[in-house]
Design an enzyme around this catalytic site. Sequence first.
Site, PDB file in Angstrom:
ATOM      1  CB  CYS A 124     -12.493   4.686  -4.994  1.00  0.00           C
ATOM      2  SG  CYS A 124     -11.442   4.351  -6.370  1.00  0.00           S
TER       3      CYS A 124
ATOM      4  CB  CYS B  64       2.810  17.839 -10.221  1.00  0.00           C
ATOM      5  SG  CYS B  64       1.672  16.497 -10.601  1.00  0.00           S
TER       6      CYS B  64
ATOM      7  CG  ASP C  84      -2.183   0.829   0.984  1.00  0.00           C
ATOM      8  OD1 ASP C  84      -3.277   0.271   1.117  1.00  0.00           O
ATOM      9  OD2 ASP C  84      -2.077   2.021   0.630  1.00  0.00           O
TER      10      ASP C  84
END
Lengths: 354, 354, 84, 84
Positions: B180, B317, B54
């Site tokens: 999710c 980014c 993870d």
Amino acid sequence: MSRYSRQTQLKDFGPEGQQRLSEGKILVVGLGGLGLPALQYLNAMGVGTLGLMDQDVIELHNLQRQVLYTEQDLGRQKLEVVHEKLTAQNSNTHFKLYDTFLTKDNALEIINEYDLVIDATDNFPTRYLINDACVLLKKPFVYGALHSFEGHVSVFNYQNGPTYRCLYPNMPSVEEVPNCSENGVLGVIPGIIGTFQALEAIKILTGIGEVLSGKLLLFDGLSQSSTKIGFKLNPENLKLTRLQDFYEPLDCEVVPAISAADFQLVLDSKTDITLLDVRTEAEFNDRNLKEAINVPLDRLELASKHINAADKVYVLCQSGKRSEVAVKQLQIQYPNIEFFNVLGGMNQITALCP
Amino acid sequence: MSRYSRQTQLKDFGPEGQQRLSEGKILVVGLGGLGLPALQYLNAMGVGTLGLMDQDVIELHNLQRQVLYTEQDLGRQKLEVVHEKLTAQNSNTHFKLYDTFLTKDNALEIINEYDLVIDATDNFPTRYLINDACVLLKKPFVYGALHSFEGHVSVFNYQNGPTYRCLYPNMPSVEEVPNCSENGVLGVIPGIIGTFQALEAIKILTGIGEVLSGKLLLFDGLSQSSTKIGFKLNPENLKLTRLQDFYEPLDCEVVPAISAADFQLVLDSKTDITLLDVRTEAEFNDRNLKEAINVPLDRLELASKHINAADKVYVLCQSGKRSEVAVKQLQIQYPNIEFFNVLGGMNQITALCP
Amino acid sequence: MTILLFGITKDIVGAPTLSVPTSSITGKKIPKTVKELRTFLGNTYPELNKLSSLAVAVNNNYAEDDQIINSYDEIALIPPVSGG
Amino acid sequence: MTILLFGITKDIVGAPTLSVPTSSITGKKIPKTVKELRTFLGNTYPELNKLSSLAVAVNNNYAEDDQIINSYDEIALIPPVSGG
């Protein structure tokens, strides 16, 4: 994102469900295989008040399924360790600690403070006591029990529904069904059954879904299959007016023991033995065995000078109960010495040799 | 009484079962709702080698179901915390830590070291990657997945049995099934499904019982009912010769974000904004937005002097990936500031305004 | 014909089960195969059409599109679910 | 007649299920009620006689001793279990 957002965003749960959880009060009787997984989830999900009840200390063979305990916790009180860990998990939960067994003298008063009870015990007397107390107080309780690869779950006494006695009217005798650890259990099975119990408790508190009332769920791990058995209320079972006189609560942690009769043979053999009597000084002075050394239970540290040379130590008290506690503590302190609890204690010895 | 006596005393498990567990190697992909309960029990029961994978850090909204984590662990790496706690629980277990996502470049090499994989991920790309890698390596994997009050479990690719693609040949698109956290889950459901997964893993390692292969278990918590759906192998699905080129692994921890298009509107509005660009100095110097302040991801502590006065901070980014990591870390450090990840990063902004 | 719903199909329909008429007085076409059932359901709940990988089970077994169904069959819609 | 076994009855019989003949060529009496089934099983497995509180389910419902059973019924023996 809030702490409980993953469940409050569920349409059928919502902030209302969370609110009901936060107001909920659940008593968990037994901090072993079933109680721990149930508590981990009830606490994580935000149940407001959790009552914790257990008197045992953590032993090595617990670790195979009692997942909240670590190796460092061996010998510590379960109650204390669970309280510490659950507080770290959720500091908003209100915990109430009961350093006692459930007995006919305390059951009604304690259970009365809760919305429901999770029966995570490992013996029949306590299960029947929980049932009867819940019937008297009109509280539901979530039953879970284990056998090898198998687990049973149901919700009894929910909205005047069937009770445990509607399935099993009378307590089985000790000979007929094994109690406690006499039967093994695959480590993961209590995890499954304990989380099932937590789920039912959540459903009772919040009103979501269908509560497992009037149905006994039989889970078999080997075939990964679940069977539900329907059963009905026998109205007689709601007509209790008081608790029974006697439920003989059992402590299921197995402690090496010797029957009073066998111990008598040891005494008669005249070999040198080390025998600790852990009753109070007054009790000891009143009557004692000539081989016995008095080391009261609350001053067990005095044992050291008497047992360091021994490889086998017998421990005695009046009824066998305090000596059992003493054996547990001594086992941890002196792992290389064998301790034996004299079953029935002085009462039994006196009965044999009046 | 030995550590594992409660299960070794079971006739159908015995010391042989324990021996097989101790030789077993299981990789658990994902240390979230499913992975933690599975690991707690696999570790308690004595599985010899556990691989942990993870990259996420612990966030507040994890605590509602990820029961191994405490409030003090917030902001820490899941991998590190799980390793610490599981080691305390069972110091005999050999742990292997993977501080990475599962990708097509590392999947075969990593999975090859294990007897089986527990799929405890929260997204489709990784599930398909696990499936395909396990098919190529002929390893079984234990599938678990959650939706609201419901959970699915199966064992795929067990002894040439059916695979995940025999149920769902192709990966659903992001639009069609929520990934999710877009869907909530009742906190206790992962506890049930994760322990089911541990049970199946134990059965595979030891050979006891009937493995859930060719059957999909559908568990519904609201009605406390389980349905099993049988399905067959489509032999085509075993004929994979290599992994796909692309599985687009997803990180499912939700981070507050703004689309590049919306961010463009913010820029156009000419209001004063705080914008951190977390790329390297070289990347920044190559091309940048005039509003941006360069704070490379590995020197995030430099952010403090730029953001202390702000109440809203945008983070950017090249692709949106590093800025997501940065937002997670900054959120923990500055709980009173709102951070937004600019989705798609410079790539997307350049696409909009070439 | 009763259809058990799982995963997101439950959310789309808004209930855990769904009834499909097995004889039509409205003249609406009654589904005779899994494929026809998919079309029928897609017309009633257009969001179901989005599900490219929706598994259908008949009598607790995964069913292909050409499988024939009738009124006493037990049917389940099982989309993939992703949470973990 | 197949009987599903739970708890300690599984250990006593040594298997998860048990078959009871529904027609007898041996002249042995075939159980027609739950009570007769208890007697029949107790003769074959005397240890079962010890179980004073053994619940019996017929077709997934708790059954009283006078309930009539026949060959296509699904029967389960469910003793109390105590572990926790």
